[in-house]
Design an enzyme around this catalytic site. Structure first.
Site, PDB file in Angstrom:
ATOM      1  N   ASP A   1      -2.237  -1.613  -1.551  1.00  0.00           N
ATOM      2  CA  ASP A   1      -3.426  -0.477  -1.292  1.00  0.00           C
ATOM      3  C   ASP A   1      -3.079   0.177  -2.670  1.00  0.00           C
ATOM      4  O   ASP A   1      -2.378  -0.255  -3.658  1.00  0.00           O
ATOM      5  CB  ASP A   1      -3.297   0.200  -0.110  1.00  0.00           C
ATOM      6  CG  ASP A   1      -4.536   0.933  -0.018  1.00  0.00           C
ATOM      7  OD1 ASP A   1      -5.665   0.561   0.429  1.00  0.00           O
ATOM      8  OD2 ASP A   1      -4.327   2.378  -0.016  1.00  0.00           O
TER       9      ASP A   1
ATOM     10  N   THR B   1     -11.916  -7.387  -2.921  1.00  0.00           N
ATOM     11  CA  THR B   1     -12.524  -6.175  -2.652  1.00  0.00           C
ATOM     12  C   THR B   1     -13.783  -5.950  -3.471  1.00  0.00           C
ATOM     13  O   THR B   1     -14.768  -5.425  -2.729  1.00  0.00           O
ATOM     14  CB  THR B   1     -11.483  -5.240  -2.464  1.00  0.00           C
ATOM     15  OG1 THR B   1     -10.280  -5.720  -1.869  1.00  0.00           O
ATOM     16  CG2 THR B   1     -11.819  -3.903  -1.642  1.00  0.00           C
TER      17      THR B   1
ATOM     18  N   LYS C   1      -1.364  -0.427   8.975  1.00  0.00           N
ATOM     19  CA  LYS C   1      -1.347   0.364   7.679  1.00  0.00           C
ATOM     20  C   LYS C   1      -0.071   0.906   7.433  1.00  0.00           C
ATOM     21  O   LYS C   1       0.615   1.222   8.326  1.00  0.00           O
ATOM     22  CB  LYS C   1      -2.364   1.234   7.609  1.00  0.00           C
ATOM     23  CG  LYS C   1      -2.781   1.818   6.282  1.00  0.00           C
ATOM     24  CD  LYS C   1      -3.675   0.721   5.545  1.00  0.00           C
ATOM     25  CE  LYS C   1      -4.015   1.072   4.082  1.00  0.00           C
ATOM     26  NZ  LYS C   1      -5.090   0.106   3.348  1.00  0.00           N
TER      27      LYS C   1
HETATM   28  P1  NDP Z   1      -5.758   1.527  -7.186  1.00  0.00           P
HETATM   29  O1  NDP Z   1      -4.433   2.161  -6.998  1.00  0.00           O
HETATM   30  O2  NDP Z   1      -5.822   0.146  -7.954  1.00  0.00           O
HETATM   31  O3  NDP Z   1      -6.856   2.424  -7.923  1.00  0.00           O
HETATM   32  C1  NDP Z   1      -7.076   3.733  -7.476  1.00  0.00           C
HETATM   33  C2  NDP Z   1      -8.006   4.460  -8.338  1.00  0.00           C
HETATM   34  O4  NDP Z   1      -8.349   5.570  -7.765  1.00  0.00           O
HETATM   35  C3  NDP Z   1      -7.230   4.909  -9.383  1.00  0.00           C
HETATM   36  O5  NDP Z   1      -8.053   4.750 -10.729  1.00  0.00           O
HETATM   37  C4  NDP Z   1      -6.745   6.194  -9.459  1.00  0.00           C
HETATM   38  O6  NDP Z   1      -6.469   6.963 -10.560  1.00  0.00           O
HETATM   39  C5  NDP Z   1      -7.801   6.606  -8.524  1.00  0.00           C
HETATM   40  N1  NDP Z   1      -7.296   7.569  -7.476  1.00  0.00           N
HETATM   41  C6  NDP Z   1      -6.215   7.491  -6.627  1.00  0.00           C
HETATM   42  N2  NDP Z   1      -6.028   8.474  -5.799  1.00  0.00           N
HETATM   43  C7  NDP Z   1      -6.715   9.549  -6.510  1.00  0.00           C
HETATM   44  C8  NDP Z   1      -7.106  10.719  -6.010  1.00  0.00           C
HETATM   45  N3  NDP Z   1      -6.330  11.480  -4.937  1.00  0.00           N
HETATM   46  N4  NDP Z   1      -7.947  11.385  -6.722  1.00  0.00           N
HETATM   47  C9  NDP Z   1      -8.506  11.140  -7.511  1.00  0.00           C
HETATM   48  N5  NDP Z   1      -8.677   9.594  -8.114  1.00  0.00           N
HETATM   49  C10 NDP Z   1      -7.599   8.986  -7.581  1.00  0.00           C
HETATM   50  O7  NDP Z   1      -6.304   1.378  -5.764  1.00  0.00           O
HETATM   51  P2  NDP Z   1      -7.418   0.439  -5.027  1.00  0.00           P
HETATM   52  O8  NDP Z   1      -8.606  -0.117  -5.929  1.00  0.00           O
HETATM   53  O9  NDP Z   1      -6.853  -0.809  -4.566  1.00  0.00           O
HETATM   54  O10 NDP Z   1      -8.074   1.322  -3.849  1.00  0.00           O
HETATM   55  C11 NDP Z   1      -8.881   2.055  -3.982  1.00  0.00           C
HETATM   56  C12 NDP Z   1      -9.564   2.473  -2.774  1.00  0.00           C
HETATM   57  O11 NDP Z   1     -10.105   1.404  -1.897  1.00  0.00           O
HETATM   58  C13 NDP Z   1      -8.548   3.158  -1.514  1.00  0.00           C
HETATM   59  O12 NDP Z   1      -9.222   3.611  -0.698  1.00  0.00           O
HETATM   60  C14 NDP Z   1      -8.036   2.058  -0.888  1.00  0.00           C
HETATM   61  O13 NDP Z   1      -7.713   2.231   0.328  1.00  0.00           O
HETATM   62  C15 NDP Z   1      -9.453   1.076  -0.785  1.00  0.00           C
HETATM   63  N6  NDP Z   1      -9.305  -0.416  -0.542  1.00  0.00           N
HETATM   64  C16 NDP Z   1      -8.627  -1.114  -1.539  1.00  0.00           C
HETATM   65  C17 NDP Z   1      -8.488  -2.517  -0.929  1.00  0.00           C
HETATM   66  C18 NDP Z   1      -8.031  -3.684  -2.093  1.00  0.00           C
HETATM   67  O14 NDP Z   1      -7.802  -4.798  -1.954  1.00  0.00           O
HETATM   68  N7  NDP Z   1      -7.010  -3.143  -3.221  1.00  0.00           N
HETATM   69  C19 NDP Z   1      -9.062  -3.032   0.131  1.00  0.00           C
HETATM   70  C20 NDP Z   1      -9.978  -2.169   0.818  1.00  0.00           C
HETATM   71  C21 NDP Z   1      -9.908  -0.942   0.674  1.00  0.00           C
HETATM   72  P3  NDP Z   1      -5.091   6.697 -11.666  1.00  0.00           P
HETATM   73  O15 NDP Z   1      -5.832   5.454 -12.367  1.00  0.00           O
HETATM   74  O16 NDP Z   1      -5.191   7.977 -12.231  1.00  0.00           O
HETATM   75  O17 NDP Z   1      -4.100   6.303 -10.587  1.00  0.00           O
END
Ligand code: NDP
Length: 444
Positions: free
Chosen positions: A166, A209, A126
């Site tokens: 990510d 995902t 990572k």
């Molecule tokens: P994105 O950046 O596309 O979206 C993340 C979302 O979560 C956004 O809406 C963001 O809000 C919100 N967010 C992020 N950090 C915080 C925080 N600290 N508090 C509240 N809201 C938060 O990320 P992904 O959808 O790709 O990833 C989401 C999760 O899934 C993570 O844990 C990631 O590690 C996991 N994951 C992702 C994969 C992938 O293929 N993308 C694969 C496996 C796991 P805002 O819109 O305001 O930024």
């Protein structure tokens, strides 16, 4: 003292001030007690667990870049290559101000088990940086990505370490990173996944995902005699995972009524409109207040609170530790029957324990969000054979992988007398393959 407890103590002593990493290790090792207990002396002698919890390599580096006003900035960059027993390191890059060594290590550790569960030959790693792409111009994001890759390129490669996206790293960032890698090395190879379709990306990777989360959830529900059709689902997040989980759940006949971002959340009784959500988040990169403006029946709430929504299934898809003990109690009181993790470690240890002890179904992220990395591995396969598969081919393989993951974690939970405990099932099934490979390869 048991070998597991010795190693847990060692992890805390040797990695001070890394709470997320401690949490991830504790969650895994606690559920491995039953397996480790079978051969404790052998594992202790070969320091199997010490090697499992210690990354093979940790790279920390400076990322200097210049903003549009000519001001220079420095961020911290990370790549943690955790375990390559079963394949080249594979895992995403996160760009978020909260990124630190604890977060990257917890994610890297989790990734090893997740990748093992996919059944594909990929090890765990990572990386990322404490850089915030929000509010930056495209040129600033490009400058940052190029500087980041200027250090990272020497540590990665199509057969050694293959990063992906990510939080904060989507198609735009992967494009800039790939361009810089190619410029420095002269190699046109599958060194990153999540690439654009015009330069080696895989169809269905964007959706993978979220779709995979729903495929696994559906399989788990079926195995417990429950139909996803007609169920009300509360989703958190409004990014890549959340968006496509919402889309697939709706295709299977569920009603998804919430989504969240880092400032607030939406309740939409008519069901979240994916086209509006994508327009707000992917195209305009705006706040969810804009979603509310486009959907008159939707309600916008400032701050936290999404888990107070009455639902059958909760899918936390935003970030780590976003669903705590009080949230779990509220969900239970409101009749929620299942929590299926889309994000990495979104549920605290305390909340997970409550959920498992109170008869709710629970799938851990390392199993239910593995569709992303699995499809990344399918992208690597396509890059190696210099071919592209159709959307349906990739989607069908993804579906098969998720069904298989569920079968394996279900079987492991039953074999070790914890039927229905998919946390234990996932940790055990993921561990066994890594253990076999580590033992076969000697003390390395
Ligand atoms: P994105 O950046 O596309 O979206 C993340 C979302 O979560 C956004 O809406 C963001 O809000 C919100 N967010 C992020 N950090 C915080 C925080 N600290 N508090 C509240 N809201 C938060 O990320 P992904 O959808 O790709 O990833 C989401 C999760 O899934 C993570 O844990 C990631 O590690 C996991 N994951 C992702 C994969 C992938 O293929 N993308 C694969 C496996 C796991 P805002 O819109 O305001 O930024």
């Amino acid at each position: 003292m048991s070998y597991v407890d010795e190693v847990l103590e060692m992890v805390i002593a040797k990695n001070p001030a890394q709470p997320e990493f401690h949490q991830a290790v504790k969650e895994v090792l606690d559920s491995l007690r039953v397996v480790i207990g079978e051969n404790e002396e052998e594992y202790r002698k070969e320091a199997l667990l010490e090697r499992l919890v210690t990354p093979e390599r940790q790279i920390l580096f400076r990322v200097p870049w210049v903003d549009d006003n000519g001001q220079a900035h420095v961020n911290n960059g990370y790549r943690i290559q955790f375990n390559s027993a079963i394949g080249p390191y594979k895992g995403g890059l996160r760009f978020h101000p909260s990124v630190n060594v604890s977060i990257i290590k917890f994610l890297g550790f989790e990734q090893c088990f997740k990748n093992s569960l996919t059944g594909l030959p990929i090890g765990g790693g990572k990386g990322g940086a404490d850089f915030d792409p929000k509010g930056k111009s495209d040129r600033e994001v490009m400058a940052f990505c190029q500087s980041f890759m200027n250090e990272l390129y020497r540590h990665i490669g199509a057969d050694t370490d293959v990063p992906a996206g990510d939080i904060g790293v989507g198609g735009r960032e992967i494009g800039y990173l790939y361009g810089e890698y190619k410029r420095i090395t002269g190699l046109y190879e599958g060194v990153l996944t999540g690439k654009g379709l015009s330069f080696g990306g895989s169809l269905a990777r964007t959706e993978a995902t979220g779709y995979g989360l729903v495929y696994l959830t559906d399989e788990m529900l079926k195995s417990n005699g429950i139909d996803i059709k007609g169920k009300t689902i509360a989703v958190s997040g409004a990014g890549n995972v959340a968006t496509y989980a919402i889309q697939k759940a709706q295709q299977l006949g569920a009603n998804v009524v919430t989504c969240t971002d880092s400032t607030g959340w939406i309740y939409d009784p008519d069901g979240i409109d994916v086209a509006t959500l994508k327009d707000v988040k992917e195209v305009r990169r705006a706040r969810l207040t804009e979603y509310k403006n486009a959907r008159p029946n939707a309600v916008y709430h400032e701050g936290k609170g999404v888990w107070t929504t009455k639902c059958d299934i909760a899918m936390p898809c935003a970030t780590q530790n976003e669903l705590g003990i009080e949230d779990a109690k509220t969900l239970k009181a409101n009749g929620c029957i299942a929590v299926c993790e889309g994000a990495n470690m979104p549920t605290t240890l305390e909340a997970t324990k409550f959920i498992l002890e109170n008869g709710m179904l629970f799938t851990p992220g390392k199993a239910s969000n593995a569709g992303g990395v699995a499809t990344s591995a399918l992208e690597m396969s396509q890059n190696s054979e210099r071919l592209s598969w159709t959307f349906d081919e990739v989607d069908e393989k993804l579906h098969g992988i998720m069904v298989n993951i569920f079968k394996n974690i279900d079987a492991a939970s039953k074999k070790y007398n914890m039927p229905g405990n998919y946390v234990a099932g996932a940790n055990i099934a993921g561990f066994l393959k890594i253990r076999d490979a580590m033992q076969a390869q000697g003390i390395v």
